[in-house]
Write a protein that holds these residues in place. Sequence first.
Motif, mmCIF file in Angstrom:
data_model
loop_
_atom_site.group_PDB
_atom_site.id
_atom_site.type_symbol
_atom_site.label_atom_id
_atom_site.label_comp_id
_atom_site.label_asym_id
_atom_site.label_seq_id
_atom_site.Cartn_x
_atom_site.Cartn_y
_atom_site.Cartn_z
ATOM 1 N N UNK A 35 -4.371 -16.135 -8.684
ATOM 2 C CA UNK A 35 -2.996 -16.820 -8.909
ATOM 3 C C UNK A 35 -2.732 -17.555 -7.899
ATOM 4 N N UNK A 36 -2.651 -17.104 -6.592
ATOM 5 C CA UNK A 36 -2.157 -17.782 -5.321
ATOM 6 C C UNK A 36 -3.444 -18.788 -5.140
ATOM 7 N N UNK A 37 -4.636 -18.788 -5.525
ATOM 8 C CA UNK A 37 -5.162 -19.860 -5.262
ATOM 9 C C UNK A 37 -4.746 -21.026 -6.088
ATOM 10 N N UNK A 38 -4.454 -20.707 -7.342
ATOM 11 C CA UNK A 38 -3.827 -21.881 -8.259
ATOM 12 C C UNK A 38 -2.653 -22.421 -7.450
ATOM 13 N N UNK A 39 -1.832 -21.712 -6.898
ATOM 14 C CA UNK A 39 -0.714 -22.045 -6.434
ATOM 15 C C UNK A 39 -1.031 -23.090 -5.327
ATOM 16 N N UNK A 40 -1.716 -22.777 -4.543
ATOM 17 C CA UNK A 40 -2.453 -23.328 -3.321
ATOM 18 C C UNK A 40 -2.888 -24.736 -3.940
ATOM 19 N N UNK A 41 -3.709 -24.880 -4.933
ATOM 20 C CA UNK A 41 -4.453 -26.009 -5.376
ATOM 21 C C UNK A 41 -3.113 -27.033 -5.697
ATOM 22 N N UNK A 42 -2.125 -26.460 -6.377
ATOM 23 C CA UNK A 42 -0.904 -27.193 -6.958
ATOM 24 C C UNK A 42 -0.033 -27.764 -5.886
ATOM 25 N N UNK A 43 -0.195 -27.153 -4.417
ATOM 26 C CA UNK A 43 0.368 -27.502 -3.282
ATOM 27 C C UNK A 43 -0.622 -28.235 -2.375
ATOM 28 N N UNK A 44 -1.640 -28.613 -3.082
ATOM 29 C CA UNK A 44 -2.764 -29.537 -2.126
ATOM 30 C C UNK A 44 -3.266 -28.630 -0.678
ATOM 31 N N UNK A 45 -3.076 -27.334 -0.770
ATOM 32 C CA UNK A 45 -3.602 -26.594 0.203
ATOM 33 C C UNK A 45 -4.903 -26.013 0.152
ATOM 34 N N UNK A 46 -5.447 -26.010 -1.029
ATOM 35 C CA UNK A 46 -6.934 -25.760 -1.676
ATOM 36 C C UNK A 46 -7.496 -26.894 -2.314
ATOM 37 N N UNK A 47 -9.004 -26.775 -2.319
ATOM 38 C CA UNK A 47 -9.593 -27.589 -3.170
ATOM 39 C C UNK A 47 -9.767 -27.157 -4.444
ATOM 40 N N UNK A 48 -9.884 -27.950 -5.482
ATOM 41 C CA UNK A 48 -10.243 -27.676 -6.743
ATOM 42 C C UNK A 48 -11.786 -27.755 -6.633
ATOM 43 N N UNK A 49 -12.527 -27.516 -7.738
ATOM 44 C CA UNK A 49 -13.775 -27.756 -7.947
ATOM 45 C C UNK A 49 -14.322 -28.345 -9.279
ATOM 46 N N UNK A 50 -15.374 -28.525 -9.503
ATOM 47 C CA UNK A 50 -15.814 -29.078 -10.950
ATOM 48 C C UNK A 50 -15.293 -28.076 -12.022
ATOM 49 N N UNK A 51 -15.453 -26.755 -11.628
ATOM 50 C CA UNK A 51 -15.426 -25.887 -12.761
ATOM 51 C C UNK A 51 -13.799 -25.909 -13.211
#
Lengths: 106, 106
Positions: A35-51
Motif C-alpha cells: 500500500x505504501x508503495x502505491x501511495x508513494x507512486x501516486x506522490x511521485x516518490x517512487x517509480x512505477x514499472x512495466x508491470x
Amino acid sequence: MSKIANITFGEYIRQLREEENLPLRKVAAELDIDTSTLSKIEKNERNANEQIIEGLSKIFNIEISVLKVHYLSDKITYQLLDEENGIEILKVAEQKIKYHKQQSEK
Amino acid sequence: MSKIANITFGEYIRQLREEENLPLRKVAAELDIDTSTLSKIEKNERNANEQIIEGLSKIFNIEISVLKVHYLSDKITYQLLDEENGIEILKVAEQKIKYHKQQSEK
DNA sequence: TTATTTTTGGACAATATTTGCTTAAACATA
DNA sequence: TATGTTTAAGCAAATATTGTCCAAAAATAA
C-alpha cells in the motif's frame, strides 16, 4: 478537468482511483505491491514499472500506451526541469530518434 | 560533416579530440580522469558529468550549453529508443516543461 | 466524542547500478 | 621491433533503487 501537461503521472492515477472510490489497499492488492508503495507512486516518490503500469491499465481500463506516455514524459520532464535548454534538448532528441528510426528501416 | 542528430555525444567529442590530434592520455589528464574512463565516455559506455563537460568545453573551446544539449539529448534518446511512442512522449514532455516554466514565472 | 479505515513517512536490509581504478591485451605507428 | 595509444574486463567502493514493515497522521464512520 486537467490537460495531460498540467498533471503528473502520480496525480493522474490518483484521480483515476478516486473516481472509482477505491482505497489504496485494494488497488495495491491487485497490483501485488505494498500500500505504501502505491501511495508513494501516486506522490511521485517512487517509480512505477512495466508491470505496475500494465496492472493500472487493466484496473482502470486505460490504454497502456496512454499511461506509458504519461509516465515517461514525466520522467523526462523531471530530468530537464533545471536545465536552461530543456526545450532545445527535446528538439534535438526528437531529431536523433527520427534519425535512428530511419536507419533501422533500412 | 555530421548533423548533430547523426552522431552521438561520444562520437562528437572523439571527433573534436582527433581534429586536434590529442591522445586520450592528454585530454584525460586535463580532465583529471583515467584514460580508460575517457575512452569509455567516447564510446558511450560511461556517463560524463558536469565537471567533465565543463572541462571539455574549455579544452575544445565549445560552448558548454552546446555540449550539454548534445549529452542530455543523447541520454533521452537512449531512454526512448525502444518505445513505440517516443516522439509523442517528447511532445508531451515539452508541454509539461512549458507548463512548469509558465508556473514558475508567477 | 470514539472507533475504524485510509494514507503517509521513516526506517531498514536486499539488490541493482554506477563509479573510479587497475591491469593487461589489442592496436597503431614509427 | 619497440613505443605510444586505445580498449576490455574485472573489481571494490559508493550510490541509488526496491520491497517491506511499522507506527503515526489524517480522514471517515459510528
